[in-house]
Scaffold this motif. Structure first.
Motif, PDB file in Angstrom:
ATOM      1  N   VAL A  19       0.847  -1.187   0.000  1.00 26.60           N
ATOM      2  CA  VAL A  19       0.000   0.000   0.000  1.00 26.60           C
ATOM      3  C   VAL A  19       0.886   1.243   0.000  1.00 26.60           C
ATOM      4  N   GLU A  20       0.377   2.301  -0.575  1.00 21.96           N
ATOM      5  CA  GLU A  20       1.073   3.586  -0.546  1.00 21.96           C
ATOM      6  C   GLU A  20       0.373   4.491   0.445  1.00 21.96           C
ATOM      7  N   ALA A  21       1.175   5.347   1.090  1.00 17.97           N
ATOM      8  CA  ALA A  21       0.608   6.318   2.031  1.00 17.97           C
ATOM      9  C   ALA A  21       1.524   7.520   2.085  1.00 17.97           C
ATOM     10  N   PRO A  22       0.973   8.692   2.307  1.00 20.14           N
ATOM     11  CA  PRO A  22       1.817   9.881   2.380  1.00 20.14           C
ATOM     12  C   PRO A  22       2.712   9.865   3.617  1.00 20.14           C
ATOM     13  N   ALA A  23       3.885  10.460   3.485  1.00 17.41           N
ATOM     14  CA  ALA A  23       4.770  10.641   4.633  1.00 17.41           C
ATOM     15  C   ALA A  23       3.988  11.386   5.707  1.00 17.41           C
ATOM     16  N   GLY A  24       4.232  11.026   6.969  1.00 19.11           N
ATOM     17  CA  GLY A  24       3.514  11.640   8.076  1.00 19.11           C
ATOM     18  C   GLY A  24       2.322  10.826   8.537  1.00 19.11           C
ATOM     19  N   THR A  25       2.021   9.745   7.822  1.00 23.66           N
ATOM     20  CA  THR A  25       0.917   8.854   8.167  1.00 23.66           C
ATOM     21  C   THR A  25       1.458   7.726   9.039  1.00 23.66           C
ATOM     22  N   SER A  26       0.676   7.289  10.023  1.00 19.17           N
ATOM     23  CA  SER A  26       1.114   6.132  10.808  1.00 19.17           C
ATOM     24  C   SER A  26       0.885   4.868   9.985  1.00 19.17           C
ATOM     25  N   ILE A  27       1.649   3.844  10.284  1.00 13.68           N
ATOM     26  CA  ILE A  27       1.479   2.562   9.590  1.00 13.68           C
ATOM     27  C   ILE A  27       0.065   2.039   9.813  1.00 13.68           C
ATOM     28  N   GLU A  29      -2.769   3.727  10.370  1.00 17.86           N
ATOM     29  CA  GLU A  29      -3.712   4.476   9.538  1.00 17.86           C
ATOM     30  C   GLU A  29      -3.622   4.043   8.083  1.00 17.86           C
ATOM     31  N   ALA A  30      -2.399   3.859   7.589  1.00 16.42           N
ATOM     32  CA  ALA A  30      -2.209   3.477   6.192  1.00 16.42           C
ATOM     33  C   ALA A  30      -2.831   2.116   5.907  1.00 16.42           C
ATOM     34  N   LEU A  31      -2.635   1.153   6.818  1.00 21.64           N
ATOM     35  CA  LEU A  31      -3.214  -0.169   6.617  1.00 21.64           C
ATOM     36  C   LEU A  31      -4.737  -0.095   6.629  1.00 21.64           C
ATOM     37  N   LEU A  32      -5.291   0.581   7.622  1.00 27.71           N
ATOM     38  CA  LEU A  32      -6.749   0.692   7.722  1.00 27.71           C
ATOM     39  C   LEU A  32      -7.338   1.404   6.510  1.00 27.71           C
ATOM     40  N   ASP A  33      -6.683   2.475   6.050  1.00 29.56           N
ATOM     41  CA  ASP A  33      -7.166   3.225   4.887  1.00 29.56           C
ATOM     42  C   ASP A  33      -7.171   2.384   3.619  1.00 29.56           C
TER      43      ASP A  33
END
Length: 112
Positions: A19-27, A29-33
């Protein structure tokens, strides 16, 4: 954007995932999103260990663990030197690889 590679987990992502996520995101949050329903019984407030992950690559790019996180990790199942609470591990610009442990200390899954 950094990429999080999630190693296969029998319940959350049997085939593994990226998955991709913006810098500043927690791991967490990124997984859930991205539809990976990792446990997070305390709603990401650093009060439990259900979102425990093991950072297999790229850990140096994450923020440093604070004392509160390190104290909680002592109670996590399958603790390793690269363990982090995914709600506290904040992405920078580099890719990371994580493993979600097979078990957590949560006895009842929340309906998140």
């Amino acid at each position: 954007m950094p990429v999080i590679k999630i190693l296969p987990h029998p319940e959350y992502c049997p085939q593994g995932a990226q998955v991709e996520a913006p810098a500043g995101t927690s791991i967490c949050e990124a997984l859930l999103d991205n539809g990976i329903k990792i446990e997070h019984a305390c709603d990401m407030s650093c009060a439990c260990t259900t979102c425990h992950v093991i950072v297999r690559a790229g850990g140096a790019s994450l923020n440093e663990a604070e004392e509160e996180e390190e104290d909680l990790l002592d109670r996590a199942w399958g603790l390793e030197p690269q363990s982090r609470l995914s709600c506290q591990a904040i992405l920078a610009q580099q890719d990371v690889t994580v493993e979600i442990p097979k078990y957590s200390i949560n006895h009842a899954k929340e309906n998140h």
